[in-house]
Write an enzyme that holds these catalytic residues in place. Structure first.
Site, PDB file in Angstrom:
ATOM      1  N   LYS A 154       0.823  -1.210   0.000  1.00  0.00           N
ATOM      2  CA  LYS A 154       0.000   0.000   0.000  1.00  0.00           C
ATOM      3  C   LYS A 154       0.862   1.267   0.000  1.00  0.00           C
ATOM      4  O   LYS A 154       0.653   2.195  -0.778  1.00  0.00           O
ATOM      5  CB  LYS A 154      -0.939  -0.014   1.224  1.00  0.00           C
ATOM      6  CG  LYS A 154      -1.660   1.272   1.480  1.00  0.00           C
ATOM      7  CD  LYS A 154      -2.581   1.647   0.330  1.00  0.00           C
ATOM      8  CE  LYS A 154      -2.915   3.103   0.314  1.00  0.00           C
ATOM      9  NZ  LYS A 154      -4.223   3.441   0.803  1.00  0.00           N
ATOM     10  N   CYS A 198      -2.974  10.995   1.438  1.00  0.00           N
ATOM     11  CA  CYS A 198      -2.342   9.721   1.065  1.00  0.00           C
ATOM     12  C   CYS A 198      -0.982   9.941   0.424  1.00  0.00           C
ATOM     13  O   CYS A 198       0.050   9.643   1.005  1.00  0.00           O
ATOM     14  CB  CYS A 198      -3.263   8.973   0.103  1.00  0.00           C
ATOM     15  SG  CYS A 198      -4.927   8.876   0.741  1.00  0.00           S
TER      16      CYS A 198
END
Ligand code: SAJ
Length: 407
Positions: free
Chosen positions: A201, A255
């Site tokens: 991720k 993010c």
């Protein structure tokens, strides 16, 4: 029944998606106001297709609560802030959610952490917290990490279609969780171990951050010698193995502007390219600010109050302002000018969040001479004609009016 813990940008759409595919879901959040809003039949942020999905989930019987539920499967989707100085992830919300789950969960329940964490977080922080509370992992409680991958602006589509990763200690538990996600996910679902899932991720978002930094660096090189960076990237991307992203006013959101720092924080002597890339992206708002000053000078503009910043969110067609480049530009302006009189407008931000914020596109355009497009919302693309006669600095390449200034 599935209890989704944390009903923010990721938890809410995930809970709605499962419910609308026949899974019994209770969404839990400690924020009473948020839970009341959802119970009252309203969503809490704007996202393509979210309201339709919400209505479907309501019809399928989704419930919202501030209480943790007694069930055998929990999905934890709470924020993972990072410490700006150490660059390390702060797993406090994940840990406190898991501790609350432990108080109600029956023996053998599974806790799936969806929140993005740095590689090793489950091992270094989550496992010890569970063990200190007196639970045996694999017997009393199973831990799984299934990082979300959906992009704001296209979340509903991506929830259905993206491939997913599930990291589990125990293959059988991983397969059980895979079955749950397969109730709605049409993509491939890979089952692996927890640390690999954590790393994938963070690496995915780091890849994008480094690519954007490369584009931003190219923009600076091209500006230096008056070359057209967009034309250059367009031609390079016609090569079958080149895919450069676009330069912009900076990288925002929670993010791409955050996750790569986890690797720098944990591997400071190894993550060199990543460190430089993040510094490049973080300094891009200041690069844009200097460009604004240059354009003002070139056009003999001295009245800062006749400058308009279009867009406050971190990217187009979302209402999220976290780490927004515009806010960073305003902060730098404040340092230089003390009281920035610059006008600001964003169709997605209806509350007043900054000084001199306007709430109507026409009034905003009338009140300024220089328009700086910092976010390419559909609204500005649809109203490009209204910019004629203005000095335009377009940092997103959404406007093709002759004479427009670019990054
Ligand atoms: N940006 C550029 N140039 C580009 C693309 C983006 O400057 O060519 C800027 C955007 O304007 C924005 C920032 O980068 O300020 C980040 O936006 P984004 O659209 O690239 O990504 P996010 O942060 O909205 O979502 C990302 C996605 N990750 C990847 O594409 C690898 C999403 O799939 C993740 O689920 C999400 O991060 C997350 O939650 O981790």
């Amino acid at each position: 029944m599935i209890n989704v813990i944390g009903l923010g940008y990721i938890g809410l759409p995930t809970a709605l998606m499962m419910a609308s595919h026949g899974v019994e879901v209770v969404g839990t959040d400690y924020n009473k106001e948020l839970v009341e809003t959802l119970r009252g039949g309203h969503t809490t942020f704007k996202e393509n297709g979210l309201d339709e999905l919400f209505n479907q989930a309501l019809k399928s019987g989704i419930k919202f609560s501030t209480e943790y539920q007694v069930t055998d499967m929990y999905i934890v989707s709470v924020p993972t802030p990072y410490d700006k100085f150490s660059k390390k992830v702060n797993p406090c919300y994940v840990i406190s959610a898991i501790k609350s789950v432990l108080q109600v969960a029956p023996k053998g329940a599974t806790v799936v952490v969806e929140s993005t964490v740095s590689p090793g977080t489950m091992e270094k922080y989550v496992r010890p917290a569970v063990e200190e509370a007196g639970y045996i992992i694999g017997e009393d409680i199973n831990l799984v990490h299934a990082p979300e991958r959906i992009i704001p602006g296209n979340m509903v589509y991506e929830l259905l279609h993206n491939n997913r990763t599930i990291g589990a200690d125990d293959r059988a538990i991983g397969e059980k969780v895979k079955e749950l996600y397969a109730s709605f996910c049409q993509g491939d679902i890979v089952v692996t171990d927890i640390k690999t899932a954590e790393m994938t991720k963070v690496v995915e978002n780091t890849f994008r951050a480094v690519n954007i930094a490369f584009a931003n660096e190219l923009a600076r090189i091209c500006r230096h010698d008056d070359m057209d960076v967009y034309e250059i990237i367009k031609i390079c991307n016609m090569h079958p193995r080149v895919n450069i992203l676009q330069p912009g006013p900076g990288v925002g959101g929670h993010c791409i502007s955050v996750d790569p720092w986890f690797l720098v924080g944990d591997y400071p002597s190894l993550a060199k390219v990543i460190d430089e890339s993040m510094k490049t992206n973080d300094s891009q708002p200041d690069f844009v600010l200097n460009r604004i000053y240059e354009i003002m000078k070139e056009n003999n503009l001295t009245d800062v109050s006749r400058i308009g910043l279009y867009g406050l969110t971190y990217k187009e067609n979302v209402d999220d302002m976290r780490e927004s480049p515009t806010l960073q530009i305003l902060e730098s302006m404040e340092k230089h000018l003390c009281d920035p009189k610059v006008k600001v407008y964003d169709p997605f931000i209806t509350k007043n969040v900054v000084l001199n914020q306007m709430h109507n596109l026409d009034e905003f355009l009338e009140s300024v001479d220089l328009v700086v497009i910092l976010v390419g919302h559909n609204e500005i693309i649809e109203n490009i004609n209204k910019l004629k006669g203005k000095i335009i600095f377009d940092t997103r390449k959404v406007c093709d009016i002759p004479g427009v200034y670019r990054i």
